[in-house]
Design an enzyme around this catalytic site. Sequence first.
Site, PDB file in Angstrom:
ATOM      1  N   ALA A   6       0.264  -0.122  11.419  1.00 33.53           N
ATOM      2  CA  ALA A   6       1.275   0.255  12.265  1.00 33.53           C
ATOM      3  C   ALA A   6       2.103   1.435  11.676  1.00 33.53           C
ATOM      4  O   ALA A   6       2.632   1.343  10.359  1.00 33.53           O
ATOM      5  CB  ALA A   6       1.996  -0.791  12.922  1.00 33.53           C
ATOM      6  N   GLU A  47       5.163  -0.858   0.771  1.00 27.21           N
ATOM      7  CA  GLU A  47       3.752  -0.437   0.734  1.00 27.21           C
ATOM      8  C   GLU A  47       3.014  -0.469  -0.479  1.00 27.21           C
ATOM      9  O   GLU A  47       2.022  -0.460  -0.564  1.00 27.21           O
ATOM     10  CB  GLU A  47       3.833   0.799   1.616  1.00 27.21           C
ATOM     11  CG  GLU A  47       4.224   0.696   2.735  1.00 27.21           C
ATOM     12  CD  GLU A  47       3.935   2.073   3.773  1.00 27.21           C
ATOM     13  OE1 GLU A  47       3.730   2.979   3.277  1.00 27.21           O
ATOM     14  OE2 GLU A  47       4.354   1.961   5.126  1.00 27.21           O
ATOM     15  N   GLU A  91      -2.290   4.040   5.659  1.00 31.37           N
ATOM     16  CA  GLU A  91      -2.198   2.618   5.279  1.00 31.37           C
ATOM     17  C   GLU A  91      -3.391   2.054   4.757  1.00 31.37           C
ATOM     18  O   GLU A  91      -3.484   0.931   3.949  1.00 31.37           O
ATOM     19  CB  GLU A  91      -1.414   1.588   6.410  1.00 31.37           C
ATOM     20  CG  GLU A  91      -0.242   2.041   6.530  1.00 31.37           C
ATOM     21  CD  GLU A  91       0.559   1.264   7.627  1.00 31.37           C
ATOM     22  OE1 GLU A  91       0.119   0.300   7.961  1.00 31.37           O
ATOM     23  OE2 GLU A  91       1.771   1.109   7.554  1.00 31.37           O
ATOM     24  N   GLU A 129      -1.313   6.585  10.789  1.00 28.05           N
ATOM     25  CA  GLU A 129      -1.141   5.400  10.039  1.00 28.05           C
ATOM     26  C   GLU A 129      -2.327   4.729   9.678  1.00 28.05           C
ATOM     27  O   GLU A 129      -2.306   4.186   8.615  1.00 28.05           O
ATOM     28  CB  GLU A 129      -0.391   4.377  11.217  1.00 28.05           C
ATOM     29  CG  GLU A 129       0.980   4.992  11.631  1.00 28.05           C
ATOM     30  CD  GLU A 129       2.031   5.083  10.435  1.00 28.05           C
ATOM     31  OE1 GLU A 129       1.792   4.361   9.405  1.00 28.05           O
ATOM     32  OE2 GLU A 129       3.030   5.928  10.460  1.00 28.05           O
ATOM     33  N   ARG A 153       7.810  -8.626   4.483  1.00 31.01           N
ATOM     34  CA  ARG A 153       8.827  -8.063   5.250  1.00 31.01           C
ATOM     35  C   ARG A 153      10.238  -8.789   5.197  1.00 31.01           C
ATOM     36  O   ARG A 153      10.461  -9.899   5.306  1.00 31.01           O
ATOM     37  CB  ARG A 153       8.320  -8.503   6.871  1.00 31.01           C
ATOM     38  CG  ARG A 153       7.057  -7.669   7.418  1.00 31.01           C
ATOM     39  CD  ARG A 153       7.348  -6.187   7.388  1.00 31.01           C
ATOM     40  NE  ARG A 153       6.367  -5.597   7.965  1.00 31.01           N
ATOM     41  CZ  ARG A 153       6.321  -4.261   8.225  1.00 31.01           C
ATOM     42  NH1 ARG A 153       7.280  -3.599   7.611  1.00 31.01           N
ATOM     43  NH2 ARG A 153       5.353  -3.602   8.507  1.00 31.01           N
TER      44      ARG A 153
END
Length: 208
Positions: free
Chosen positions: A80, A148, A101, A97, A68
């Site tokens: 999320a 990701e 993910e 999601e 992040r």
Amino acid sequence: MTIKDTPEEWQIRASETPFRGNKTSVRTDDVVMPDGSVARRDYQVHPGSVAVLALDDEDRVLLIRQYRHPVRQKLWEIPAGLLDVPGENPLHAAQRELYEEAHVKAEDWRVLTDVYPTPGGCDEAVRIFLARDLSEAKGERFAVENEEADMEHARVPVDELVRGLLNGELHNTCLVVGVLSLVAARRGDGLDALRPALAPWPARPFEV
């Protein structure tokens, strides 16, 4: 006195949008205060988000870890993502999601809690779902990119997560709120008493 958040909107004398980004923007409002003065308020305009606390049969929570940039850390989080389309059904977004993910699907969905993560500077609303009865999704994995592409996965016992967040080792808002809400729900009326997955969400209204 009833302890319950209630809708209210103070008068806005003027409004402008000095920045528009790909997904969010920044708005500046001149808001009339109760004493009649006018205060300028800058805040991020956000489409809203969903998050999924996916709990497996061994009482472990499915986590992802990704970089992040704003906080310069790799954070452990629950799956999320943004509500990509205005009025999008949040359950459908959460299922998407979880698949994208983690390549996982769930048969049992409930609303765990709804939160405004940073109401002093952003209008983002997040609905956190509890997903149970997990299984591997069929078909090819979703193609990931950017942060990701470096994503890691883990399944961690609930008790271990509680210790980690209370020790200051875990910081993601949805993870912290989701885990503590899970523990509170268990100590209260139980997980089966949680709101249904399609419960109304006034912060981001949607069609069933």
